[in-house]
Design an enzyme around this catalytic site. Structure first.
Site, PDB file in Angstrom:
ATOM      1  N   GLU A 161       0.807  -1.217   0.000  1.00  0.00           N
ATOM      2  CA  GLU A 161       0.000   0.000   0.000  1.00  0.00           C
ATOM      3  C   GLU A 161       0.840   1.267   0.000  1.00  0.00           C
ATOM      4  OE1 GLU A 161      -2.873  -0.504   3.158  1.00  0.00           O
ATOM      5  OE2 GLU A 161      -3.829  -2.192   2.139  1.00  0.00           O
TER       6      GLU A 161
ATOM      7  N   GLU B 249      -6.290 -10.112  -3.007  1.00  0.00           N
ATOM      8  CA  GLU B 249      -7.105 -10.124  -1.790  1.00  0.00           C
ATOM      9  C   GLU B 249      -8.591  -9.970  -2.141  1.00  0.00           C
ATOM     10  OE1 GLU B 249      -5.668  -7.258   1.083  1.00  0.00           O
ATOM     11  OE2 GLU B 249      -3.570  -7.598   0.531  1.00  0.00           O
TER      12      GLU B 249
END
Length: 604
Positions: free
Chosen positions: A376, A478
């Protein structure tokens, strides 16, 4: 009349064409276009989706995809404005747009002002005053950038406007605030003021908007699956003297799948045999939900604990599945170990991160096929803000030395999930990868988290098209659907996402984020209940797993001594019998455009 707060046009929009007999004379070209788009059982007989995309900035725009699509007939207006933020120009007026129709949009964009900007393409329905982002591009003033996106309307629209919105480029990627100041947008980034010119300085070329029927869209997927996930096989059977054997019985059984489709797991699977059996029956890949994260393996300085990670890895390897390593570093300070955040000097932090990489990768060298090195980082910058802009490049170089066989990934959210998050647009991702390349890091893997609310499937495909031009492994890492939706809707949206990912030529693997905890709950979406009875999302996964493997193929050789079939990529067992002769063997189907030829010679 539209509310002033929603939309207004500096120039009046042309009214929709009146429905009169005279006006019907104008319709045949459009009707001919729609007829050409109608499905005929196979996309080979209709319009094919164009996967073409570009990430490099070019001196001249390429021709429009689909020869412009329905924008060939669209009314183009200048100085269109809305009252939310920014200046919008030029714009296209579109009539009678359908709901549930996938629309693919593309164009080339150039900015005539200084610096770099983001340009958003948006669709505004004047019937309900709702707008939707359909694509973005990072745009310069010295070359043309390719913008590709798409959308599906939730309700029909009699009159819509496709327009463009400008946002800052170089200063976009952290929190900012935007305000209209006269004819320009003024952006406040921390204490830095960055003004960018209005959208009248944006030039658009080779714009295209192409509708597809839902049936066509699905057929495109099936065509791609046949092309990239399956392969044709020819088994030729001969006798001991080389003569053709007609009527030999051939049996083919798939032993393993080539495409990795897996799920996150957590410590709750340890010692839980029903959960383990359920998992092994389905998945050939796994990722640990939290057990490898720094806060879990070293909660206090020097107090390392890999016990849970070791046990999870042993479980995965005992089932012949592959494991992704998630993650080495997480840039979000919220998930950074407290003791790491409290380090007072850059030297202390540098020593801590070096110890983290060395400890983790020396322990698991060769055990994980991937590592999410920096998680991220398009949204957060805990390490780079303290160690400098080259910190991430140092992480990658150190990790590659520690485990040369692992593929190293960036991993981030909102890349395929939404269009409005400019921090993680496809162009922002590519720009960050190129920055790492300039620092000496070799591109290796693109991780897309894929935490969806309502997925915009045409946009998902367009983003994958753009990222696919880099020719790197792309994984949906994910995948889940928001728990704000009911289970039936979750399942419907999940199926669309999985089908789109599996069919896209640039996607190399898919991981579901469906680890179940001790209370039979999951982060957002579970596949089963606590008794391992499928929920609707689990039924979708099982159905697709059944579709995407070739369990058994039975047949007999023809008059040329051959038996032909198509099968999903993977490992197979083959047996051939004829009268009192038989032969057995194994073979692999890897991705290739060529037919796999297998020759069997039977001995008396």
């Amino acid at each position: 009349m539209l509310p002033a707060a929603t939309a207004a046009a500096a120039l009046p929009l042309p009214p929709p064409p009146p429905r009169t007999k005279a006006s019907m004379l104008l319709l045949p070209p459009l009707l001919l276009l729609l007829a050409s788009l109608a499905p005929h059982g196979s996309s080979a007989d209709g319009l094919r989706y164009d996967y073409k995309a570009y990430t490099e900035c070019k001196g001249h725009p390429e021709p429009a995809l689909y020869n412009g699509g329905i924008l060939r007939w669209a009314k183009k207006i200048k100085d269109f404005r809305t009252a939310d933020q920014g200046n919008y120009s030029p714009s296209f007026v579109l009539y009678n747009m359908s709901a549930a129709t996938p629309y693919s949009f593309s164009c080339w964009v150039k900015f005539d002002g200084p610096g770099t900007i983001h340009v958003k393409a948006k669709i505004l329905s004047l019937d309900n005053a709702g707008s939707q982002c359909l694509g973005t591009a990072l745009v310069r003033n010295d070359c043309w950038s390719f913008l590709k996106g798409g959308f599906t309307l939730t309700s029909p629209s009699q009159t819509s406007v496709l327009y463009f919105q400008v946002w800052p480029g170089d200063t976009c990627c952290k929190n900012f605030d935007a305000r209209m100041v006269g004819g320009a947008i003024n952006f406040t980034v921390g204490s830095v003021q960055a003004a960018t010119a209005n959208a009248s300085m944006v030039s658009i070329r080779s714009a295209s908007l192409q509708p597809f029927s839902p049936e066509q869209w699905s057929q495109h997927r099936e065509d791609r699956i046949q092309l990239i996930r399956k392969r044709f096989v020819n088994v030729h059977v001969s006798d001991s003297s080389g003569g053709r054997v007609v009527g030999a019985k051939v049996a083919v059984h798939q032993m393993s799948r080539d495409f990795p489709l897996g799920s996150a797991i957590s410590k709750s699977i340890l010692g839980n045999k029903p959960y383990q059996d359920w998992f092994r029956k389905r998945f050939n890949a796994a990722v640990f939900e939290n057990e490898l994260k720094w806060y879990a393996t070293e909660p206090a300085p020097g107090k390392e604990d890999y016990a849970l990670a070791d046990q999870l890895l042993q479980f995965v390897q005992s089932g012949d599945a592959v494991a992704r390593g998630h993650n080495i570093f997480w840039e979000d300070p919220k998930y950074t170990p407290g003791w790491v955040k409290n380090l007072t000097s850059a030297d202390q932090l540098r020593a801590a991160v070096a110890g983290r990489i060395e400890s983790l990768l020396s322990r698991y060298k060769g055990d994980f096929v991937h590592w999410d090195v920096s998680n991220e980082m398009l949204h957060f910058d805990f390490y780079e803000s303290r160690l400098g802009r080259n910190a991430t490049a140092d992480f990658f170089r150190t990790a590659k030395r520690a485990d040369p066989l692992a593929t190293l990934f960036l991993n981030d959210f909102n890349v395929v999930e939404v269009c409005d998050d400019l921090s993680s647009s496809a162009d922002s991702y590519v720009s960050r990868l190129r920055q790492l390349a300039d620092a000496g890091v070799t591109f290796e893997g693109i991780g897309l988290e894929a935490h969806f609310g309502k997925p915009n499937i045409p946009y998902v495909r367009a983003v994958l098209d753009k990222l696919g031009t880099l020719r790197l492994p792309i994984w949906l890492t994910e995948v889940d659907i928001s728990s704000t939706l009911d289970q039936k809707t979750q399942a419907e949206y999940l199926e669309e996402v999985l089908r789109e990912g599996f069919a896209h030529p640039s996607v190399d693997g898919i991981m579901l984020w469906t680890a179940m905890d001790a209370n039979a709950t999951c982060y957002q979406m579970c596949l089963t209940d606590g008794n391992f009875t499928n929920l609707p999302a689990g039924d979708v996964v099982d159905r697709l797993l059944g579709e995407w493997q070739t369990r058994e193929v039975l047949g007999a050789t023809n008059d040329r001594g051959s038996f032909n079939f198509s099968a999903f990529l993977g490992e197979y067992k083959l047996s051939v019998t004829y009268l009192n002769s038989s032969a057995e063997g194994t073979f692999s189907l890897a991705r290739s455009d060529d037919t796999k030829h297998i020759t069997i010679r039977l001995q008396p």
